[in-house]
Design a protein around this motif. Structure first.
Motif, PDB file in Angstrom:
ATOM      1  N   ASN A  35      -1.911  37.475  14.578  1.00 15.26           N
ATOM      2  CA  ASN A  35      -3.101  36.982  13.886  1.00 15.26           C
ATOM      3  C   ASN A  35      -2.953  37.172  12.382  1.00 15.26           C
ATOM      4  N   THR A  36      -3.755  36.424  11.642  1.00 12.96           N
ATOM      5  CA  THR A  36      -3.806  36.566  10.184  1.00 12.96           C
ATOM      6  C   THR A  36      -5.257  36.775   9.770  1.00 12.96           C
ATOM      7  N   ARG A  37      -5.481  37.765   8.931  1.00 13.42           N
ATOM      8  CA  ARG A  37      -6.822  38.002   8.385  1.00 13.42           C
ATOM      9  C   ARG A  37      -6.877  37.449   6.962  1.00 13.42           C
ATOM     10  N   ILE A  38      -7.915  36.677   6.688  1.00 14.85           N
ATOM     11  CA  ILE A  38      -8.089  36.071   5.370  1.00 14.85           C
ATOM     12  C   ILE A  38      -9.231  36.782   4.655  1.00 14.85           C
ATOM     13  N   HIS A  39      -8.963  37.265   3.457  1.00 18.57           N
ATOM     14  CA  HIS A  39      -9.962  37.958   2.636  1.00 18.57           C
ATOM     15  C   HIS A  39     -10.249  37.122   1.391  1.00 18.57           C
ATOM     16  N   GLY A  57      -2.416  33.459  14.962  1.00 18.49           N
ATOM     17  CA  GLY A  57      -1.107  33.034  14.501  1.00 18.49           C
ATOM     18  C   GLY A  57      -0.914  33.226  13.012  1.00 18.49           C
ATOM     19  N   ASN A  58       0.165  32.664  12.505  1.00 18.72           N
ATOM     20  CA  ASN A  58       0.493  32.745  11.085  1.00 18.72           C
ATOM     21  C   ASN A  58       0.024  31.493  10.357  1.00 18.72           C
ATOM     22  N   VAL A  59      -0.561  31.675   9.184  1.00 21.91           N
ATOM     23  CA  VAL A  59      -1.051  30.539   8.396  1.00 21.91           C
ATOM     24  C   VAL A  59       0.137  29.744   7.866  1.00 21.91           C
ATOM     25  N   SER A  60       0.177  28.452   8.198  1.00 22.47           N
ATOM     26  CA  SER A  60       1.266  27.583   7.740  1.00 22.47           C
ATOM     27  C   SER A  60       0.801  26.580   6.692  1.00 22.47           C
ATOM     28  N   SER A  81      -3.003  27.280  11.327  1.00 23.84           N
ATOM     29  CA  SER A  81      -2.264  28.465  11.748  1.00 23.84           C
ATOM     30  C   SER A  81      -1.491  28.148  13.019  1.00 23.84           C
ATOM     31  N   ASP A  82      -0.309  28.716  13.117  1.00 22.36           N
ATOM     32  CA  ASP A  82       0.566  28.475  14.267  1.00 22.36           C
ATOM     33  C   ASP A  82       0.606  29.718  15.126  1.00 22.36           C
ATOM     34  N   LYS A  83       0.167  29.589  16.369  1.00 22.48           N
ATOM     35  CA  LYS A  83       0.164  30.744  17.255  1.00 22.48           C
ATOM     36  C   LYS A  83       1.287  30.605  18.283  1.00 22.48           C
ATOM     37  N   SER A  84       1.878  31.740  18.602  1.00 21.92           N
ATOM     38  CA  SER A  84       3.009  31.763  19.520  1.00 21.92           C
ATOM     39  C   SER A  84       2.766  32.816  20.589  1.00 21.92           C
ATOM     40  N   ASP A 144       2.265  27.445  23.164  1.00 20.79           N
ATOM     41  CA  ASP A 144       2.265  27.623  21.717  1.00 20.79           C
ATOM     42  C   ASP A 144       1.702  26.379  21.050  1.00 20.79           C
ATOM     43  N   GLU A 145       0.818  26.589  20.077  1.00 19.83           N
ATOM     44  CA  GLU A 145       0.228  25.448  19.390  1.00 19.83           C
ATOM     45  C   GLU A 145      -0.374  25.874  18.056  1.00 19.83           C
ATOM     46  N   SER A 146      -0.741  24.886  17.262  1.00 20.05           N
ATOM     47  CA  SER A 146      -1.405  25.137  15.985  1.00 20.05           C
ATOM     48  C   SER A 146      -2.914  25.037  16.161  1.00 20.05           C
ATOM     49  N   GLU A 147      -3.616  25.730  15.285  1.00 18.48           N
ATOM     50  CA  GLU A 147      -5.076  25.606  15.236  1.00 18.48           C
ATOM     51  C   GLU A 147      -5.479  25.166  13.832  1.00 18.48           C
ATOM     52  N   ILE A 148      -6.492  24.317  13.776  1.00 19.42           N
ATOM     53  CA  ILE A 148      -7.022  23.859  12.491  1.00 19.42           C
ATOM     54  C   ILE A 148      -8.449  24.374  12.350  1.00 19.42           C
TER      55      ILE A 148
END
Length: 634
Positions: free
Chosen positions: A252-256, A274-277, A290-293, A305-309
């Motif tokens: 996961n990625t946390r956005i501040h 996932g990681n922000v791409s 973000s791309d989650k695996s 595995d897929e991306s989320e918008i």
């Protein structure tokens, strides 16, 4: 007997003609004896060939008879110890792992400008004992270093420090300590956790203790307790800053979000899977891909595995969409337009969603897998996949062509636009199709069969004719689809590994796209401009100009050289370079695109040649032996 003699003389005449038509060039224009075994050759975006030897690095400019630089300070370097910084003339050389807890193991860093040949920074000569991080910041053209410097009193020699260097003047701008030297108490971890963010009025350092902001003189500005930030970016006004923190498990990625005064602007951080791409700040909100695996299969087609918008509120960080669009795969294309976000999925499918979260296409567009191209054309959005092609209305998603053009799954698809006939031409798996731009009617234009089971990966219009090519084949069709020529130059075998940096690849490798920079973990301190714009179909010149303008805007001599390089006409405009079997062995031939005939050939006398071709400048670099490189002007 007389007839036999005539035939012999005829054969001799043919051989003489063939020999004189193709200019042979076995004597190199420049020979470089490097004095040490060559392990690897890299052709840079700036046109300098960098050779890694047993002693270090050597830079070769084909316009100079001697190397432009030789760097042997750190000895032999592994591939992973040499980083070519995208969109720049810089190489960062690293030895040792940078960490506050590296112990007595020494870490070394150096920055080389491969165009000027100058070593801009060397931790050895600048008296650094440990280097934690070393980041090039563009377009500001700065270097930000953190670590331990062997200067000052005994406490200062043990305290983590940050220094900012100007890469243009090669001088230190300012430096400061991350902790108070000699501070009494429990030791704190001030290791730098990510890429610093350089703004007009401050530098923000992400550390294990939080964010630390300093003025450009090194004065204290503020501190923020948000820890573990990996990279940051800001809005164009530099008043709002976004920090990205990858969780410990990496899933996961946390956005501040904080202000330029260090105040947290969101009550809670925003977590995405996932990681922000891809990340873009818009007037309507913040677009995040973000791309989650699952951590299992590494295939991009893995079903789990897929991306989320997501589309977030800039004020609160909350999701503005009631329901995120389903991707069911990886986001391969992502474009921001006036009315919403257009995206294409690698596993197939194109959709468009408004900034309010409403689907703009009447229904998701079904496509084949691997969307090779999405581009804007006068008729609408043209897409080309490995299985089909079509043009659709960018507002509604309705088909402009009555039905998609279908073809066998092809490893490469080439296309171009014929202005004179107002038609699209698409080549896939040996079939060439013509599609009328006005009516969308598709016809079988021609069939081409390339040797060695190759398929066309390049197509362009040349004086009303259609040129197609692959690695070993060149073919020219008339505007009626009839073949004018087909020339085949036999490959020297699978073992002959071809290393070619084409003009198009050269532009891409500058890393101009912010999305690519995010995936590569590159420096994200330049928020200006958007790379998520839909390109115009068939407009490669626009990409070259964009690269040239970007380099020119930095205002540095080395970047100016790079700008001029991308403004120059590519050497491949009228020729293609092919590795093939010649009568006397393996070599490179320069083939005229209009005739298919060889204008020049270079015998390499090597069954498995190691070489690089600079197709922009028209130069062949050939590793003649373990210690020698030949340069040929093509």
């Amino acid at each position: 007997m007389r007839k036999l003699n005539q035939m012999v003389w005829l054969l001799v005449a043919i051989l003489i003609i063939n020999t004189t038509n193709a200019q042979k060039a076995e004597i190199p224009n420049v020979t470089y004896n490097l004095g040490s075994n060559i392990n690897e050759m890299t052709l840079t975006v700036g046109g300098i060939l960098v050779a890694a030897t047993n002693e270090g690095l050597v830079g070769i400019d084909p316009n100079q008879s001697t190397p432009v630089f030789t760097f042997n300070d750190f000895g032999k370097l592994k591939s992973e110890e040499t980083q070519f910084i995208p969109e720049s003339p810089y190489i960062v050389v690293s030895q040792g792992v940078g960490s506050q807890f590296a112990g007595i193991a020494k870490t070394k860093r150096a920055v080389i400008n491969y165009i000027t040949g100058k070593v801009i920074f060397n931790s050895e000569t600048d008296n650094w004992n440990q280097i934690y991080t070393c980041n090039i910041v563009l377009p500001q053209n700065k270097l930000v270093v953190s670590g331990i410097q062997k200067e000052g009193n005994k406490f200062e020699k043990m305290t983590a420090k940050v220094a900012v260097y100007d890469l243009n003047t090669q001088k230190l701008d300012y430096s400061f300590f991350l902790d108070k030297p000699g501070r009494v108490g429990v030791a704190k971890d001030f290791s730098v956790t990510g890429v610093p963010l350089l703004l007009k009025n401050m530098l923000i350092i992400p550390t294990a203790q939080g964010l630390i902001a300093k003025s450009h003189k090194g004065d204290d500005l503020w501190e923020c307790k948000i820890k573990g930030i990996n990279w940051m970016t800001s809005d164009i006004s530099e008043t709002e800053i976004y920090g990205f923190e990858t969780t410990t498990n990496g899933k996961n990625t946390r956005i501040h979000k904080i202000s330029n005064q260090g105040v947290e602007l969101w009550k809670d951080d925003r977590k995405v899977q996932g990681n922000v791409s891809n990340f873009q700040i818009l007037p309507q909100g913040i677009a995040v891909v973000s791309d989650k695996s699952s951590g299992g299969s590494t295939s991009v087609f893995a079903t789990n595995d897929e991306s989320e918008i997501a589309f977030l509120s800039a004020d609160s960080g909350e999701d503005l969409w009631d329901k995120a669009p389903k991707t069911k795969g990886w986001v391969q294309h992502f474009y921001v337009q006036d009315d919403g976000i257009l995206f294409g999925i690698q596993q197939g499918g194109i959709n468009k969603i408004s900034f309010e979260g409403k689907t703009l296409f009447k229904k998701p567009l079904k496509t084949g897998e691997n969307i090779m191209m999405m581009a804007e054309s006068p008729q609408g959005l043209i897409y080309i996949t490995s299985e089909d092609a079509n043009i659709v209305d960018l507002k509604t998603g309705d088909q402009v062509w009555n039905k998609p053009l279908k073809y066998k799954n092809s490893v490469a698809v080439a296309s171009t636009f014929d202005n004179a006939k107002n038609r699209y031409l698409i080549a896939a798996d040996g079939d060439v199709f013509a599609i009328d731009a006005q009516t969308g009617e598709a016809t079988d234009f021609s069939k081409v069969k390339f040797e060695e089971k190759e398929v066309a990966n390049t197509m362009e219009m040349r004086n009303g004719n259609i040129f197609l090519s692959s690695s070993q084949n060149l073919l020219l069709l008339g505007n009626d689809g009839k073949q004018i020529y087909h020339e085949y130059y036999k490959s020297p075998g699978q073992s002959g590994f071809v290393k070619v940096l084409s003009g198009v690849v050269a532009v891409a490798s500058t890393g101009l796209a912010m999305a690519h920079a995010a995936k590569a973990g590159a420096n994200r301190t330049n928020p200006y401009g958007s790379s998520n714009d839909l390109s115009n179909y068939n407009d490669y010149g626009k990409e070259y100009k964009r690269a040239a303008d970007m380099f020119a805007s930095i205002g540095d001599a080395a970047f100016d050289v790079m700008s001029k390089r991308f403004k120059a006409t590519a050497a491949t405009e009228n020729a293609q370079f092919i590795l093939t079997k010649l009568n006397s062995g393996t070599g490179i031939v320069k083939v005229n695109k209009d005739t298919g005939k060889v204008d020049k050939e270079i015998l390499l006398k090597d069954k498995k040649p190691e070489y690089q071709v600079d197709e922009i400048a028209g130069v062949l670099y050939y590793k003649a032996n373990d210690k020698t490189i030949y340069a040929y002007k093509l």
